[in-house]
Design a protein around this motif. Sequence first.
Motif, PDB file in Angstrom:
ATOM      1  N   GLY A 178       0.825  -1.206   0.000  1.00  0.00           N
ATOM      2  CA  GLY A 178       0.000   0.000   0.000  1.00  0.00           C
ATOM      3  C   GLY A 178       0.856   1.252   0.000  1.00  0.00           C
ATOM      4  N   TRP A 179       1.939   1.234   0.782  1.00  0.00           N
ATOM      5  CA  TRP A 179       2.862   2.377   0.812  1.00  0.00           C
ATOM      6  C   TRP A 179       3.514   2.573  -0.545  1.00  0.00           C
ATOM      7  CZ3 TRP A 179       8.203   2.584   0.106  1.00  0.00           C
ATOM      8  CH2 TRP A 179       8.836   3.765   0.491  1.00  0.00           C
ATOM      9  N   LEU A 180       3.870   1.456  -1.217  1.00  0.00           N
ATOM     10  CA  LEU A 180       4.513   1.551  -2.527  1.00  0.00           C
ATOM     11  C   LEU A 180       3.568   2.202  -3.533  1.00  0.00           C
ATOM     12  CD1 LEU A 180       7.368   0.524  -3.387  1.00  0.00           C
ATOM     13  CD2 LEU A 180       6.205  -1.342  -4.557  1.00  0.00           C
TER      14      LEU A 180
ATOM     15  N   ASP B 289       3.772   5.935  -6.123  1.00  0.00           N
ATOM     16  CA  ASP B 289       3.453   6.097  -7.549  1.00  0.00           C
ATOM     17  C   ASP B 289       2.527   4.957  -7.938  1.00  0.00           C
ATOM     18  OD1 ASP B 289       3.414   6.235 -10.389  1.00  0.00           O
ATOM     19  OD2 ASP B 289       5.350   7.248 -10.380  1.00  0.00           O
ATOM     20  N   ASP B 290       1.297   5.308  -8.338  1.00  0.00           N
ATOM     21  CA  ASP B 290       0.275   4.292  -8.601  1.00  0.00           C
ATOM     22  C   ASP B 290       0.097   4.008 -10.085  1.00  0.00           C
ATOM     23  OD1 ASP B 290      -1.426   2.481  -7.370  1.00  0.00           O
ATOM     24  OD2 ASP B 290      -3.185   3.750  -7.661  1.00  0.00           O
ATOM     25  N   ALA B 291       0.920   4.624 -10.936  1.00  0.00           N
ATOM     26  CA  ALA B 291       0.763   4.447 -12.374  1.00  0.00           C
ATOM     27  C   ALA B 291       1.087   3.018 -12.788  1.00  0.00           C
ATOM     28  CB  ALA B 291       1.664   5.424 -13.119  1.00  0.00           C
ATOM     29  N   THR B 292       0.371   2.520 -13.801  1.00  0.00           N
ATOM     30  CA  THR B 292       0.596   1.158 -14.288  1.00  0.00           C
ATOM     31  C   THR B 292       0.855   1.170 -15.788  1.00  0.00           C
ATOM     32  OG1 THR B 292      -1.768   0.754 -14.656  1.00  0.00           O
ATOM     33  CG2 THR B 292      -0.847   0.142 -12.492  1.00  0.00           C
ATOM     34  N   VAL B 293       1.450   0.087 -16.269  1.00  0.00           N
ATOM     35  CA  VAL B 293       1.689  -0.098 -17.696  1.00  0.00           C
ATOM     36  C   VAL B 293       1.366  -1.550 -18.038  1.00  0.00           C
ATOM     37  CG1 VAL B 293       3.479   1.671 -17.830  1.00  0.00           C
ATOM     38  CG2 VAL B 293       4.115  -0.708 -17.341  1.00  0.00           C
ATOM     39  N   SER B 294       1.261  -1.846 -19.335  1.00  0.00           N
ATOM     40  CA  SER B 294       1.009  -3.220 -19.766  1.00  0.00           C
ATOM     41  C   SER B 294       2.261  -4.076 -19.545  1.00  0.00           C
ATOM     42  CB  SER B 294       0.622  -3.263 -21.236  1.00  0.00           C
ATOM     43  OG  SER B 294      -0.600  -2.583 -21.451  1.00  0.00           O
TER      44      SER B 294
END
Length: 579
Positions: free
Chosen positions: A542-544, A548-553
Amino acid sequence: MAEDAKLPTLEDMQHWTWVMGRAQQLMMESGIPTAPSDLPAMPTAIPPIPGLTDPATLKRTENFWADSLNLWQRFLDPAKASDHVESPDHARDKRFKDPAWRENPVFDWIRQSYFLISDHMMQGIDALHGVDEKQKEQIRFAMRGFLEAMSPSNFAATNPVVLEKTIETRGENLLKGLQNMLADLGKGQLTHTDPNAFEVGRNLAMTPGKVVHRTDLYELIQYSPTTDKVLAVPVVIFPPWINRFYILDLTPEKSFIRWAVEQGITVFMVSWKSADASLSHIVWDDYIAAQIETVDVIRDTLDVPSVHAIGYCVAGTTLAATLAVLAARGEAEKVKSATFFTAQVDFTRAGELLNFIDDEQLETIAKLSPDGFLDGRYMALTFNMLRGRDLIWNYVTNNYLLGEDYTPFDLLHWNGDTTNLPAKWHLSYLSDLYRDNLLVKPGALSAGGTPIDLTKVKTPAYIQAGKDDHIAPVESVFEITRHFGGPVKFLLAGSGHIAGVVNPPTQGKYQYWSNPDRVETLAEFIAGATETKGSWWPDWIGWLHDQDDATVSATGARLPGEGKLKAIGDAPGEYVRAR
């Protein structure tokens, strides 16, 4: 002679003669002499020891004899024995958990005599005058080790369980135990678990991945994604080079790496090479440079500006120095966040390992490293001595005296899978950090010509400590929060240096404590902390995401070997197998 007493038969006498002869044969075949020779002469007089003849010491001697008399009275008078209340520590001592230690008056007296002598000897050290606290702690540590070695549970003739087993098996347990002992002497290392139960790549370190980069010092493993989307910022893990990396990739149900991959993280792992003569030139600067190089390699192959970094134990200490070097060079943004597993930067309160750090012992380590590297078995012995009762004498009793089979245990297999250390680096690490505590003195150390100042580190940090950690005590780990200049989150996990870290959520074990307030001391943290049952891993993930919560394929370079770095071989690689 009592009517029910029986003389041994000729068959009995022949059998026990064979047992003794077979034991002697085993020892002769191993090259161990069966009788001492050229013993040094005994001293003619014992030199006076300061603090043993003053009135206070004489009073303690008087108390010892009074306690001894009370013990005899309890032994001879059952009424007095029933009034005796045993201390909780003595009652919980696992060495004497078998009922025979209490039900048999003779062995009960042996047990209580041992406790009596042990307690008074330790009290005598506490009362020593004219000895500084560091020396007193070294004496206390040495005495504790001596007393653990002298426990009546460690000797066949004074252990009722061993005696019973010996009669039951007609001595087979002693012969099997002797074979176990001789095997350990042959390999120079105590065995803790079935050596054939585990194998790297077969039932350990099984998370799928590829080695994508290799140097003379380390291999870099990239693990295969199991989710369609992954966090844009990858994670690189720096394990301690004192042990093999797969403590974080044990059996699948215990693997931190497998769990992290399943949470949608692109995970890279550094696998350090066990030192040999070719690495005799390696110093701490080289490990810091390797961490920086790894960060740059991952950034380049994934085309990302930064990574999350994890440092475990000594690699966490090194990660702190790496962050300071990057900050000084204006490159701090390369590491988005840093997580520390049971790592220390301030060694003022570094625990019992400090008992091994003085000029004489450093000189001994140098002599043990004539080829430029320290045999990992010496480090294994050092760590075993920190918990001698559990990691040495427990196995002497069970596997040498009782002749029991070794129990399969993945963590203990890893613990015995030792690595060699570059001697030049190891000696400087012990002297510069443990002895002189230079890492927390701005500019006292440098790496690659760059001065190290931890106060310049502004990288968000997650700092995990183990409540019962005897290698990196929680009091010592907490000190990181005093030296970093950026946002820090401190978390206290249940258990110790290994189990406190390797605690999968599915096991539902232990607990952790967190405190959102900024505190100045560990006592303040504990006073305001909230306890949560189970694993702390979900808290970390959760801290990670908060960083930065951005995601990629999970395609292209996110697949090992599909980016700029081509696959060299399958995980877990070659270095983890090298001996």
